[in-house]
Design a protein around this motif. Structure first.
Motif, PDB file in Angstrom:
ATOM      1  N   HIS A  94       0.797  -1.222   0.000  1.00  0.00           N
ATOM      2  CA  HIS A  94       0.000   0.000   0.000  1.00  0.00           C
ATOM      3  C   HIS A  94       0.833   1.276   0.000  1.00  0.00           C
ATOM      4  O   HIS A  94       0.318   2.336  -0.311  1.00  0.00           O
ATOM      5  CB  HIS A  94      -0.981   0.056   1.179  1.00  0.00           C
ATOM      6  CG  HIS A  94      -1.911  -1.111   1.251  1.00  0.00           C
ATOM      7  ND1 HIS A  94      -2.448  -1.707   0.127  1.00  0.00           N
ATOM      8  CD2 HIS A  94      -2.402  -1.796   2.316  1.00  0.00           C
ATOM      9  CE1 HIS A  94      -3.238  -2.698   0.494  1.00  0.00           C
ATOM     10  NE2 HIS A  94      -3.225  -2.786   1.809  1.00  0.00           N
TER      11      HIS A  94
ATOM     12  N   ALA B 293      -5.398   2.563  -3.305  1.00  0.00           N
ATOM     13  CA  ALA B 293      -6.790   2.112  -3.177  1.00  0.00           C
ATOM     14  C   ALA B 293      -6.910   0.993  -2.153  1.00  0.00           C
ATOM     15  O   ALA B 293      -7.911   0.910  -1.431  1.00  0.00           O
ATOM     16  CB  ALA B 293      -7.323   1.649  -4.533  1.00  0.00           C
ATOM     17  N   GLY B 294      -5.907   0.134  -2.073  1.00  0.00           N
ATOM     18  CA  GLY B 294      -5.947  -0.964  -1.108  1.00  0.00           C
ATOM     19  C   GLY B 294      -5.949  -0.472   0.322  1.00  0.00           C
ATOM     20  O   GLY B 294      -6.729  -0.948   1.158  1.00  0.00           O
TER      21      GLY B 294
ATOM     22  N   ALA C 175      -9.323   1.403   1.044  1.00  0.00           N
ATOM     23  CA  ALA C 175     -10.440   0.470   1.215  1.00  0.00           C
ATOM     24  C   ALA C 175     -10.381  -0.209   2.581  1.00  0.00           C
ATOM     25  O   ALA C 175     -11.407  -0.397   3.242  1.00  0.00           O
ATOM     26  CB  ALA C 175     -10.428  -0.570   0.098  1.00  0.00           C
TER      27      ALA C 175
ATOM     28  N   LEU D 185     -12.540   2.101  -8.545  1.00  0.00           N
ATOM     29  CA  LEU D 185     -11.502   1.181  -8.087  1.00  0.00           C
ATOM     30  C   LEU D 185     -11.574   0.984  -6.575  1.00  0.00           C
ATOM     31  O   LEU D 185     -11.465  -0.142  -6.073  1.00  0.00           O
ATOM     32  CB  LEU D 185     -10.122   1.715  -8.480  1.00  0.00           C
ATOM     33  CG  LEU D 185      -8.922   0.882  -8.039  1.00  0.00           C
ATOM     34  CD1 LEU D 185      -8.987  -0.526  -8.620  1.00  0.00           C
ATOM     35  CD2 LEU D 185      -7.618   1.570  -8.456  1.00  0.00           C
ATOM     36  N   LEU D 186     -11.796   2.077  -5.853  1.00  0.00           N
ATOM     37  CA  LEU D 186     -11.941   1.992  -4.400  1.00  0.00           C
ATOM     38  C   LEU D 186     -13.167   1.158  -4.031  1.00  0.00           C
ATOM     39  O   LEU D 186     -13.122   0.332  -3.112  1.00  0.00           O
ATOM     40  CB  LEU D 186     -12.062   3.400  -3.814  1.00  0.00           C
ATOM     41  CG  LEU D 186     -12.274   3.523  -2.307  1.00  0.00           C
ATOM     42  CD1 LEU D 186     -11.141   2.865  -1.537  1.00  0.00           C
ATOM     43  CD2 LEU D 186     -12.407   4.995  -1.915  1.00  0.00           C
TER      44      LEU D 186
ATOM     45  N   SER E  92     -15.339  -5.956  -1.819  1.00  0.00           N
ATOM     46  CA  SER E  92     -14.724  -7.251  -1.522  1.00  0.00           C
ATOM     47  C   SER E  92     -14.512  -7.427  -0.027  1.00  0.00           C
ATOM     48  O   SER E  92     -14.750  -8.505   0.523  1.00  0.00           O
ATOM     49  CB  SER E  92     -13.390  -7.364  -2.264  1.00  0.00           C
ATOM     50  OG  SER E  92     -12.737  -8.590  -1.955  1.00  0.00           O
ATOM     51  N   TYR E  93     -14.089  -6.380   0.651  1.00  0.00           N
ATOM     52  CA  TYR E  93     -13.897  -6.439   2.103  1.00  0.00           C
ATOM     53  C   TYR E  93     -15.219  -6.661   2.840  1.00  0.00           C
ATOM     54  O   TYR E  93     -15.299  -7.467   3.769  1.00  0.00           O
ATOM     55  CB  TYR E  93     -13.279  -5.132   2.610  1.00  0.00           C
ATOM     56  CG  TYR E  93     -11.781  -5.055   2.536  1.00  0.00           C
ATOM     57  CD1 TYR E  93     -10.960  -5.962   3.212  1.00  0.00           C
ATOM     58  CD2 TYR E  93     -11.159  -4.055   1.794  1.00  0.00           C
ATOM     59  CE1 TYR E  93      -9.583  -5.875   3.150  1.00  0.00           C
ATOM     60  CE2 TYR E  93      -9.773  -3.964   1.713  1.00  0.00           C
ATOM     61  CZ  TYR E  93      -8.993  -4.875   2.398  1.00  0.00           C
ATOM     62  OH  TYR E  93      -7.628  -4.785   2.329  1.00  0.00           O
TER      63      TYR E  93
ATOM     64  N   GLN F  40     -14.602  -1.274  -5.732  1.00  0.00           N
ATOM     65  CA  GLN F  40     -14.377  -2.694  -6.000  1.00  0.00           C
ATOM     66  C   GLN F  40     -13.685  -3.366  -4.816  1.00  0.00           C
ATOM     67  O   GLN F  40     -14.074  -4.461  -4.394  1.00  0.00           O
ATOM     68  CB  GLN F  40     -13.535  -2.850  -7.263  1.00  0.00           C
ATOM     69  CG  GLN F  40     -14.263  -2.507  -8.546  1.00  0.00           C
ATOM     70  CD  GLN F  40     -13.350  -2.582  -9.756  1.00  0.00           C
ATOM     71  OE1 GLN F  40     -12.204  -3.002  -9.668  1.00  0.00           O
ATOM     72  NE2 GLN F  40     -13.855  -2.162 -10.906  1.00  0.00           N
ATOM     73  N   GLN F  41     -12.655  -2.729  -4.295  1.00  0.00           N
ATOM     74  CA  GLN F  41     -11.922  -3.315  -3.183  1.00  0.00           C
ATOM     75  C   GLN F  41     -12.725  -3.253  -1.885  1.00  0.00           C
ATOM     76  O   GLN F  41     -12.689  -4.190  -1.077  1.00  0.00           O
ATOM     77  CB  GLN F  41     -10.578  -2.612  -3.027  1.00  0.00           C
ATOM     78  CG  GLN F  41      -9.718  -2.713  -4.277  1.00  0.00           C
ATOM     79  CD  GLN F  41      -8.245  -2.554  -4.012  1.00  0.00           C
ATOM     80  OE1 GLN F  41      -7.732  -2.901  -2.957  1.00  0.00           O
ATOM     81  NE2 GLN F  41      -7.538  -2.012  -4.994  1.00  0.00           N
TER      82      GLN F  41
ATOM     83  N   HIS G 249      -2.096   2.121  -6.209  1.00  0.00           N
ATOM     84  CA  HIS G 249      -1.949   1.110  -5.162  1.00  0.00           C
ATOM     85  C   HIS G 249      -2.526   1.576  -3.836  1.00  0.00           C
ATOM     86  O   HIS G 249      -2.820   0.757  -2.958  1.00  0.00           O
ATOM     87  CB  HIS G 249      -0.470   0.761  -4.977  1.00  0.00           C
ATOM     88  CG  HIS G 249       0.377   1.920  -4.568  1.00  0.00           C
ATOM     89  ND1 HIS G 249       0.845   2.846  -5.475  1.00  0.00           N
ATOM     90  CD2 HIS G 249       0.822   2.319  -3.344  1.00  0.00           C
ATOM     91  CE1 HIS G 249       1.554   3.762  -4.827  1.00  0.00           C
ATOM     92  NE2 HIS G 249       1.556   3.463  -3.539  1.00  0.00           N
TER      93      HIS G 249
END
Length: 229
Positions: A28, A90-91, A94, A136-137, A143-144, A139-140, A88
């Motif tokens: 990150h 974004a990870g 999120a 993009l944010l 998922s969380y 999407q992650q 990167h």
């Protein structure tokens, strides 16, 4: 070999934290110390801190949640992501937002949304940046949190001036009926994600479009809330 490469990267700063430039970072781009030191909001809704033009606008959204405060540090961080090409991040964003939302919904004793959508960007901005930063944010984050994410659910239906060029009242006027919802949200609890909430005009326009398509409730999510704007 891998240890040698990692050691060399540390010496030249390739693995340094993008904020303090000191610690070794493998994921990150932000070290744990800097992540902890970021200015944060309490894990509750911050909507009560905002000023609305009318009661009608206030009632379009239920809650606003954002983990970070607007400061020069967080401003630099979000600009590195949006315009600096540091996708990167974004990870990390999120992960911070997901952890904050879990605490918020527990503290507010609220049910989780059924659907996640994002505030749309224009094709011109998307082309300039090379990616949809909020998409993009989302999407992650989806998922969380194990929440369905619907891309393209909101569309811009009239051109808007840049928010930083407008005052609070001008923002509310230009965003009125500026967005359209492309999906049926009948009976759904929906969360709208943006990178920043300031006046709340964009978020309220999104909520109005979602409500028009039948949404039961709309919550606003963002990485940063700027109370003073």
């Amino acid at each position: 070999m891998l240890a040698s490469i990692s050691g060399f990267a540390n010496r030249i700063g390739a693995n340094a934290c993008i904020l303090c430039r000191m610690h070794s970072v493998l994921e990150h781009g932000i070290c744990d110390d800097c992540a902890v030191a970021l200015p944060r909001w309490y894990p509750r809704s911050v909507k009560h801190l905002a000023h609305f033009p009318s009661l009608q606008e206030r009632e379009l959204t239920a809650h606003w949640f954002a983990p970070l405060r607007w400061t020069p540090l967080t401003q630099s961080l979000i600009y590195r992501y949006k315009t600096g090409g540091q996708v990167h991040l974004a990870g990390a964003f999120a992960a911070w937002l997901a952890a904050h939302l879990i605490h918020c919904y527990r503290n507010e004793q609220q049910s989780w949304p059924d659907l996640l959508v994002v505030v749309p960007t224009t094709a011109k901005v998307w082309q300039q940046r090379g990616f949809h930063h909020t998409g993009l944010l989302a999407q992650q984050l989806a998922s969380y949190l194990k929440i369905p994410y619907q891309a393209g659910a909101l569309r811009v239906i009239r051109p808007l001036a840049k928010q930083k060029q407008l005052g609070r009242q001008q923002r509310w006027r230009q965003h009125a009926k500026s967005l359209h919802c492309t999906v049926d949200t009948s009976g759904l609890r929906v969360a709208v994600l943006d990178d920043l909430i300031s006046s709340g005009a964009t978020l309220t326009a999104a909520a109005r479009a979602l409500r028009k398509q039948g949404a039961k409730t709309v919550d606003g999510w963002a990485l940063i809330y700027n109370q003073g704007d």
